[in-house]
Structures are given as structure tokens and as C-alpha cells.
Scaffold this motif. Structure first.
Motif, PDB file in Angstrom:
ATOM      1  N   GLU A 280      16.777  15.932   9.634  1.00 43.03           N
ATOM      2  CA  GLU A 280      16.817  16.805   8.476  1.00 43.03           C
ATOM      3  C   GLU A 280      16.475  18.211   8.940  1.00 43.03           C
ATOM      4  OE1 GLU A 280      14.161  15.237   5.608  1.00 43.03           O
ATOM      5  OE2 GLU A 280      14.472  16.827   4.160  1.00 43.03           O
ATOM      6  N   SER A 281      17.172  19.200   8.342  1.00 45.09           N
ATOM      7  CA  SER A 281      16.973  20.560   8.845  1.00 45.09           C
ATOM      8  C   SER A 281      15.592  21.107   8.477  1.00 45.09           C
ATOM      9  CB  SER A 281      18.068  21.476   8.323  1.00 45.09           C
ATOM     10  OG  SER A 281      18.107  21.439   6.909  1.00 45.09           O
ATOM     11  N   THR A 282      15.186  20.900   7.239  1.00 50.20           N
ATOM     12  CA  THR A 282      13.857  21.329   6.797  1.00 50.20           C
ATOM     13  C   THR A 282      13.278  20.233   5.912  1.00 50.20           C
ATOM     14  OG1 THR A 282      14.490  22.318   4.680  1.00 50.20           O
ATOM     15  CG2 THR A 282      14.738  23.685   6.644  1.00 50.20           C
ATOM     16  N   GLY A 283      12.007  20.335   5.602  1.00 44.07           N
ATOM     17  CA  GLY A 283      11.379  19.328   4.763  1.00 44.07           C
ATOM     18  C   GLY A 283      11.869  19.338   3.331  1.00 44.07           C
ATOM     19  N   GLU A 284      12.497  20.439   2.953  1.00 47.19           N
ATOM     20  CA  GLU A 284      12.988  20.555   1.575  1.00 47.19           C
ATOM     21  C   GLU A 284      14.500  20.373   1.509  1.00 47.19           C
ATOM     22  OE1 GLU A 284       9.329  21.927  -0.493  1.00 47.19           O
ATOM     23  OE2 GLU A 284      11.300  21.347  -1.233  1.00 47.19           O
ATOM     24  N   ALA A 285      15.081  19.976   2.616  1.00 49.64           N
ATOM     25  CA  ALA A 285      16.542  19.862   2.651  1.00 49.64           C
ATOM     26  C   ALA A 285      17.026  18.800   1.688  1.00 49.64           C
ATOM     27  CB  ALA A 285      17.008  19.553   4.061  1.00 49.64           C
ATOM     28  N   ASN A 286      18.264  18.918   1.294  1.00 49.72           N
ATOM     29  CA  ASN A 286      18.803  17.969   0.328  1.00 49.72           C
ATOM     30  C   ASN A 286      19.578  16.843   0.969  1.00 49.72           C
ATOM     31  OD1 ASN A 286      21.070  19.269   1.168  1.00 49.72           O
ATOM     32  ND2 ASN A 286      21.713  19.967  -0.837  1.00 49.72           N
ATOM     33  N   GLU A 287      19.417  16.641   2.254  1.00 49.69           N
ATOM     34  CA  GLU A 287      20.109  15.533   2.897  1.00 49.69           C
ATOM     35  C   GLU A 287      19.414  15.149   4.187  1.00 49.69           C
ATOM     36  OE1 GLU A 287      24.262  16.175   3.556  1.00 49.69           O
ATOM     37  OE2 GLU A 287      24.535  14.292   4.633  1.00 49.69           O
ATOM     38  N   GLN A 288      19.212  13.856   4.358  1.00 49.53           N
ATOM     39  CA  GLN A 288      18.838  13.315   5.657  1.00 49.53           C
ATOM     40  C   GLN A 288      20.100  12.699   6.242  1.00 49.53           C
ATOM     41  OE1 GLN A 288      15.421  10.703   5.780  1.00 49.53           O
ATOM     42  NE2 GLN A 288      14.076  12.246   4.892  1.00 49.53           N
ATOM     43  N   PHE A 289      20.428  13.120   7.454  1.00 48.75           N
ATOM     44  CA  PHE A 289      21.627  12.640   8.123  1.00 48.75           C
ATOM     45  C   PHE A 289      21.262  11.429   8.973  1.00 48.75           C
ATOM     46  CE2 PHE A 289      24.662  16.137   7.423  1.00 48.75           C
ATOM     47  CZ  PHE A 289      23.810  17.118   6.935  1.00 48.75           C
ATOM     48  N   PHE A 290      21.964  10.343   8.749  1.00 47.56           N
ATOM     49  CA  PHE A 290      21.685   9.099   9.472  1.00 47.56           C
ATOM     50  C   PHE A 290      22.635   8.930  10.652  1.00 47.56           C
ATOM     51  CE2 PHE A 290      18.645   6.439   7.085  1.00 47.56           C
ATOM     52  CZ  PHE A 290      18.413   7.289   6.017  1.00 47.56           C
ATOM     53  N   GLY A 291      22.088   8.398  11.740  1.00 49.05           N
ATOM     54  CA  GLY A 291      22.922   7.990  12.852  1.00 49.05           C
ATOM     55  C   GLY A 291      23.572   6.650  12.561  1.00 49.05           C
ATOM     56  N   PRO A 292      24.460   6.200  13.455  1.00 49.37           N
ATOM     57  CA  PRO A 292      25.214   4.959  13.222  1.00 49.37           C
ATOM     58  C   PRO A 292      24.381   3.694  13.366  1.00 49.37           C
ATOM     59  CG  PRO A 292      25.752   5.874  15.357  1.00 49.37           C
ATOM     60  CD  PRO A 292      24.887   6.875  14.689  1.00 49.37           C
ATOM     61  N   GLY A 293      23.199   3.828  13.956  1.00 48.84           N
ATOM     62  CA  GLY A 293      22.313   2.679  14.067  1.00 48.84           C
ATOM     63  C   GLY A 293      22.418   1.951  15.390  1.00 48.84           C
ATOM     64  N   THR A 294      21.324   1.262  15.727  1.00 48.21           N
ATOM     65  CA  THR A 294      21.293   0.327  16.857  1.00 48.21           C
ATOM     66  C   THR A 294      20.928  -1.033  16.288  1.00 48.21           C
ATOM     67  OG1 THR A 294      20.620   1.926  18.540  1.00 48.21           O
ATOM     68  CG2 THR A 294      20.087  -0.386  18.955  1.00 48.21           C
ATOM     69  N   ARG A 295      21.815  -2.003  16.553  1.00 51.55           N
ATOM     70  CA  ARG A 295      21.505  -3.363  16.112  1.00 51.55           C
ATOM     71  C   ARG A 295      20.675  -4.035  17.196  1.00 51.55           C
ATOM     72  NH1 ARG A 295      22.790  -6.378  12.237  1.00 51.55           N
ATOM     73  NH2 ARG A 295      24.523  -5.086  11.543  1.00 51.55           N
ATOM     74  N   LEU A 296      19.434  -4.342  16.898  1.00 51.65           N
ATOM     75  CA  LEU A 296      18.536  -5.002  17.851  1.00 51.65           C
ATOM     76  C   LEU A 296      18.462  -6.480  17.516  1.00 51.65           C
ATOM     77  CD1 LEU A 296      16.427  -4.891  20.152  1.00 51.65           C
ATOM     78  CD2 LEU A 296      14.690  -4.495  18.394  1.00 51.65           C
ATOM     79  N   THR A 297      18.761  -7.298  18.520  1.00 49.51           N
ATOM     80  CA  THR A 297      18.662  -8.752  18.364  1.00 49.51           C
ATOM     81  C   THR A 297      17.628  -9.266  19.347  1.00 49.51           C
ATOM     82  OG1 THR A 297      21.000  -8.892  17.753  1.00 49.51           O
ATOM     83  CG2 THR A 297      19.907 -10.933  18.434  1.00 49.51           C
ATOM     84  N   VAL A 298      16.583  -9.877  18.833  1.00 43.41           N
ATOM     85  CA  VAL A 298      15.526 -10.437  19.676  1.00 43.41           C
ATOM     86  C   VAL A 298      15.672 -11.949  19.686  1.00 43.41           C
ATOM     87  CG1 VAL A 298      13.047 -10.585  20.100  1.00 43.41           C
ATOM     88  CG2 VAL A 298      14.010  -8.525  19.035  1.00 43.41           C
ATOM     89  N   LEU A 299      15.815 -12.501  20.896  1.00 40.21           N
ATOM     90  CA  LEU A 299      16.035 -13.952  21.044  1.00 40.21           C
ATOM     91  C   LEU A 299      14.766 -14.679  21.464  1.00 40.21           C
ATOM     92  CD1 LEU A 299      19.454 -13.785  22.912  1.00 40.21           C
ATOM     93  CD2 LEU A 299      19.061 -14.082  20.453  1.00 40.21           C
TER      94      LEU A 299
END
Lengths: 114, 110
Positions: A95-114
């Protein structure tokens, strides 16, 4: 358009192993976040980071978790000794600032623990 | 405590209008966000409300009533690609994390 990137897209590990999930936030952003989403459940906050230190963390973010911003671009989440219940999708957001109107999300990491 | 409620599932047909409601109880309020999430993907931002009233953005509109702790997302001219989960999230203070609801899974049929 600038975007948040994350690596790897999928990580498989054995229980008890350490994993490091990596994120490159948008370059002029100041606030960084990690969230996780267990399959079929809601997005849950883990930790926020501002001015090179943790600004807020949830109950989930216990001593097994740590975050770092080792250089001007990367933001990492480390899980020291993974448990089965750590299996989830981990999203980084910025997020650019604490008052910004959007948090931009990354595509994610799928973690699988066996 | 922090609590965000939204319906679990909704169905609608192509071309229709659907309204997804969200109610929240949080210790503070610094904005309400709507995100769209397709299965296996990241949430993508749809809208943000911090003042009471309606924000319109193309086929999507979002409404906020802070006194009622209530918001809705309105989707018009539904398309098959709108089938997704819609996440309501609240920030209780500036510079803090989003608190997400469980999401509403919308299924659009032809």
C-alpha cells in the motif's frame, strides 16, 4: 501497471522444515502486509511492516514466523519449523500510504506442508 | 471484537443485478473495501468507501452507511465471468491490516 510479485508460486515442504516466501512490493509503496488463506476459509492477516519494522501482528504470527526486508525491494516471510496447519495460500500486499484506498495483493504462494 | 458478516452464497442469472450485503462491527473505522477473488487466485480490488453514500465504478457500485455498520456491493449486467467470491473487508485504523469477512460466493448462470 506496477504489480506485487511473489515467489515461488507453489512450495511443498516437509513438516519441521524452514520455508522462506518472497515478495517484491510495488516500488514506491511504504506499507507491506502478509495474509494467509487456508483452503475454503477467509483471508487472515498475519503481519504488517512499515519503516523497517513490524507495525502490527496477529495471534497467528507467533515465534515461528518472522519477516524481513533485506534490501530495498524484497519482503520475506519465514516460517522456521512448518506444521501441517501452515498449509495455505500466502498473500503479500502493499500500500502506498496508510490512508490509501487500495491494498494491492500479489498472486500468492501456495504452501503445502506434508 | 471485530466481526464482518456477509452471505455465504448467492446465485443469479446473466444480465441480472445482484446486491451483496455486508455488516460489520469493528473497534474503529478507516474504510470498507470490496475485493473479488476467483478460485485459486489473489483478491483483486473492486471498491473503497470511507464516507457514507454510493461509489459507482462501471458495472460495480458500493454503498456505505457508517451509522448502521452496513455496506453493499451492487453488480449490474451480470456476466458469467462475475462468478467468483466477493470479499468485504474493513480497516479499523489507518495503516493497519484489512479484516476480511468470509466472502460471498456468487454463481452466475446463463
Amino acid at each position: 501497471e506496477p504489480e506485487v510479485t511473489q515467489t515461488p508460486s507453489h512450495q511443498v515442504t516437509q513438516m519441521g522444515q524452514e520455508v522462506i516466501l518472497r515478495c517484491v512490493p510495488i516500488s514506491n509503496h511504504l506499507y507491506f502486509y502478509w495474509y494467509r488463506q487456508i483452503l475454503g476459509q477467509k483471508v487472515e492477516f498475519l503481519v504488517s511492516f512499515y519503516n523497517n519494522e513490524i507495525s502490527e501482528k496477529s495471534e497467528i504470527f507467533d515465534d515461528q514466523f518472522s519477516v524481513e526486508r533485506p534490501d530495498g525491494s524484497n519482503f520475506t516471510l519465514k516460517i522456521r519449523s512448518t506444521k501441517l496447519e501452515d498449509s495455505a495460500m500466502y498473500f503479500c500486499a502493499s500500500e502506498s500510504t496508510g490512508e490509501a484506498n487500495e491494498q494491492f495483493f500479489g498472486p500468492g504462494t501456495r504452501l503445502t506442508v506434508l | 471484537g471485530q466481526n464482518i458478516d456477509q452471505p455465504t452464497e448467492m446465485t443469479a442469472t446473466e444480465g441480472a443485478i445482484v446486491q451483496i450485503n455486508c455488516t460489520y462491527q469493528t473497534s474503529g473505522f478507516n474504510g470498507l473495501f470490496w475485493y473479488q477473488q476467483h478460485a485459486g487466485e489473489a483478491p483483486t480490488f473492486l471498491s473503497y468507501n470511507v464516507l457514507d453514500g454510493l461509489e459507482e465504478k462501471g458495472r460495480f457500485s458500493s454503498f456505505l452507511s457508517r451509522s448502521k455498520g452496513y455496506s453493499y456491493l451492487l453488480l449490474k449486467e451480470l456476466q458469467m465471468k462475475d462468478s467468483a467470491s466477493y470479499l468485504c473487508a474493513v480497516r479499523d485504523q489507518a495503516g493497519t491490516a484489512l479484516i476480511f469477512g468470509k466472502g460471498t460466493t456468487l454463481s452466475v448462470s446463463s
